[in-house]
Design an enzyme around this catalytic site. Structure first.
Site, short mmCIF file in Angstrom:
data_model
loop_
_atom_site.label_atom_id
_atom_site.label_comp_id
_atom_site.label_asym_id
_atom_site.label_seq_id
_atom_site.Cartn_x
_atom_site.Cartn_y
_atom_site.Cartn_z
N ARG A 1 6.40 -71.09 6.61
CA ARG A 1 6.06 -70.52 7.92
C ARG A 1 4.72 -69.76 7.87
NH1 ARG A 1 9.66 -73.49 8.12
NH2 ARG A 1 11.38 -73.56 9.61
N SER B 1 -12.03 -59.63 2.97
CA SER B 1 -11.88 -59.72 1.52
C SER B 1 -10.41 -59.95 1.15
CB SER B 1 -12.36 -58.43 0.86
OG SER B 1 -12.16 -58.50 -0.54
N GLU C 1 2.26 -72.40 7.97
CA GLU C 1 2.15 -72.94 9.33
C GLU C 1 1.28 -72.04 10.21
OE1 GLU C 1 5.70 -74.76 11.04
OE2 GLU C 1 5.35 -73.60 12.85
#
Lengths: 146, 146, 146, 146, 146, 146, 146, 146, 146, 146
Positions: free
Chosen positions: F88, F114, F91
């Site tokens: 997830r 960063s 995703e």
């Protein structure tokens, strides 16, 4: 015009004419599997065959010399192939690839089946349980020879 | 013990005994291509066959139940295969894959050659130009049927 | 014109007309999942269906014979799929793939669910905790048979 | 001991005992697909279930806490899967993936079928043309909601 | 016109107008991260929003219905991403992915953070050592539930 | 002994002791996300921390210097990750990666967040619709500077 | 017009004018490696630089705003690169990548060389054995800092 | 014993002795970057160096002949590298690879920087804004010459 | 116009003229393998050669400066190559790659065959068993030299 | 014992004995390139050769039958190869692969160089500019023949 553009033009001409591979092969007097492969960009046609084909299918004249060139071979867009009909052949290779090697080695010794001195046949066989597809790969045995 | 360990033990036993696949298949009364695939981990043997085989090859007893399990199929370490004998089959698929699909579609309509109701034959044919390998893939035609 | 260009033209016609798959399927008297797949380039339509569709959606006439050809199947641009709706099906396969194999083997023996003698259903079910998606994959069992 | 070693030990115990998943699930009072997935390393068992299982299958005690840990999910060794039984599910996804998305979108709007609030069922159905495999993926609909 | 052509037209309109995402979002009264994602082809706009946007950016009218369709999601051309700004997010996932899983499991039990009932926020924070980027991924917890 | 063997030994010690990451972090007086990452092989511990940890978890002494080495970072076995909890996050990156870049560029100009001067926080938030996972990626902005 | 189309137009203009990167950089008063990267689509130019460049190279006006946008970075068509000149840098990374990490860690502790606060220099050095290429990668050290 | 086992034994000996690469290189009178690469399996040591090293680090005697063999080069486990310190070098190659080619071509004509007649230097430079890493790749120019 | 468009135009001109590589090379007074590679986009032609070629093949004038640019090298669309003629070279590399390394190391010590100070020859040899292809790769030995 | 374990044992025996490939080949009266390939697992030795070799190198007796089996060919751990000596051959294939095909086609017509009726030679040639490596690939021409 490159080969895949030529292939596409032939395909469209075939659709317009409704001509099957088997029928075209008979008219040209060549093996139908060989012709199908040639029309799909895997073999060169000789100039006369390309011209005959143009007369049958009525595709543009500039396609002819392209069909006569030795092509860059390879027909699959991706491997494993996504199309189920083609995938089943891949599956046979995936499941039985080592089996085929062992049996070639057992029957012939160290070597390969040529894919160049080679022909392919796709046959339909009727059985009581319905039709069967028979694909015959037939190539010269080439022993390893330094 | 998993299937590939069992496969390895059978292979070592076969080396020690010097038994060919064709010979073993005859003694078990089964098709030799099927048996080769089974010994390479692609098909389950039934309990009786596994036991018979153990008697012939004298591998350890705990191999028997592993050979009788339905395996996770797939025999190739990498695709494209690096071994030339196996690669040539892959090359035939790569060059003629779309040809086979077109001819199956032309002869049978929309559908596939089953790789399940399927058998494989590897044959040696003598010709004037030397021996040829003939690989026959023979599967039931399955039409698309919703 | 190739199949994916035809697919795109149908999609644009559908957008212009605002026609849903369910509605189109009813008018053509076919299963909606089958029709959706066909319109997305995964099944051929027969000539009559393709013509009916053209009347409903008013796409150009030359699309019709393309829709009637047997397509090169495979609908995903990449695997794993990047779109979350399609990925969840992939995730189910990734997490439960071996489970499905074990249960098919336990219930049926050695074999597969056909993806050819096959149909698909997507259903909406209302529950107290909100709607659920039910996807049914339904295929003939094919036992391994040499 | 990691989870895949534990999985392997359970598998060997199951082979020794000859216990089916359906039978084990009934004795534990849990869904058989869920249990199969858990035994294949895709779900944690709770401590009591793991202990019950150990009594039934007689695997070593140190397996128990490993089965109770939340696993790193993912059951496939490679994608596309090489095993034909698992591949057919992949093929259904490959051919019908975009169809499923379109129908979920048409029936439910923008969203997904949950693969978490989810269950799986594998069923055997007898028909006149032989048994069919029915795989039901059933998950909560989740609408996109920012 | 497909979605990525529409996305490109919106991008060119934005360049001509010099409109920032934050500004556009305020005028439409929507979250700016959501709108940015929508304009990059990851969410559908509703018809009214798409029309409002057209008035602000003056892109062609036929873009409107395309923006209102549910898109095929996925914004990255390649994974790992080559662009350093996007790569750093990937690097965080690569280095801390297992950490996030362990902490979700420790705090919530077995389950996931939804990426559907989900929102994203990108914030600028001033500190003595210069500005910091704060990316907040905020999604509903979904427990595994058979 | 390499780092991943050390990681495995720590994991087994943690299982035996039943110690959570949050609890261990409090006892060592360090951030829990940092410690979790360190225990999963993504950060070095200093010698004193490694020794303290050994006292708490009672793993073998030779693990200590390995934990103090700068590791080769990277925690994912495969990308995309197969585990749904980790997927997830992937995703979110896949769908919102370009969005994050656009918003960083709009708020900060040309540069990156960063991933080195960086910290991560995983939080639990209770809402009326149930708990939510909040993952905060917080890194210094670094402008491109030749 | 997207960035790679703009890049192509600049390249054609440079070919027509025969202008070298070093020469252009001097006229614009910027570092030549930076300018080369910018012209190859890896850095934005500011509006004045883009305009100056247009005067020097006489490319179409609509290229200017595209050059001023922050690009999606990444210059390689494939990795490993097929071009031998670029491959040798890749080979240095492939052979000495772990060496560089070990020496940065030994000299600086745990951290990285920034690729953002960074510059590149390509130099020609004459030696008795012929000219040598000297590529200097020079970036700020960034210690890991939670 | 293969080279990577030898490399691992040297690494453990170095950890036990706490010897830095710089220090070891001084004692052997060789370049430290070269030695680091050699100890990481990328260069052969000559027999005398390998023996000297054994005296300093006290690793087992059978390591010596392995270190003296010409290794199979390549130090990265995966490309792109997952470790951030190594990735930044990859990122420089990804962003500036085509720039380096253009500048080599502009300064030297058609050819490459040798990666064989080649040396590497990693330097620490103190600046007002903190330390900088300077990596110098220095190789002979090789013009294309048929 | 980029290099591959130029390559395509040369190829079409060659087809129209029916000119072989050997013939063209003789007329230009250059090595035929070098010329073939150059025409396939792997080497720059100098301005005079490009102009001479244009006179022989009558391709458009704007192709000339493109042929004179240093190209981005790399001629294969995919690796392993799908075309059988090219694949056999790949197979030789796949089967004999480590052999070649061992023999170069045995004959020359630690180093490589240059692919830059390099030439290629393809020869036809008649033997009693039919013609043989002889491919000679001939490159300067470059010893590793820090 | 599998072939790669046998290969490793031979390699260790060769190291202990300090025997070069050229020397071993002379003693066995075989081609040295062939023998090198055989010892690296790419060709079977016949039983007598394997036995002779065992006497020369004093490796364990059970290695002998393994060396006599037809191996699964393929010597590269990864493609493209990471080792620079092997990579240069790959680079020649990458840059000149299409050239070789065109020249074979021009000299011989449609067909391939056999990699089975094939031999390889690695030669050292002294020139004024230093030694050159000459690699000769020499295989029978096989015309496409249906």
């Amino acid at each position: 015009m490159n080969r895949s553009e030529a292939t596409e033009l032939v395909r469209e001409a075939r659709r317009r004419k409704g001509s099957g591979y088997t029928d075209l092969a008979e008219r040209l007097g060549v093996d139908r599997a060989w012709l199908t492969a040639a029309l799909l960009g895997q073999h060169p046609l000789d100039a006369r065959q390309a011209e005959q084909l143009r007369e049958l299918l009525e595709f543009p004249e500039e396609v002819v010399p392209v069909l006569a060139e030795i092509p860059h071979r390879g027909s699959l867009e991706s491997v494993p192939p996504t199309d189920p009909t083609i995938y089943r052949i891949y599956e046979a290779l995936q499941v039985y690839g080592t089996t085929i090697k062992e049996l070639i080695n057992e029957d012939f010794g160290d070597g390969i089946m040529s894919a160049i001195t080679f022909n392919l046949d796709v046959q339909r066989q009727e059985t009581e349980e319905g039709p069967r597809v028979r694909i015959v790969l037939d190539g010269k045995f080439l022993p390893y020879k330094w």
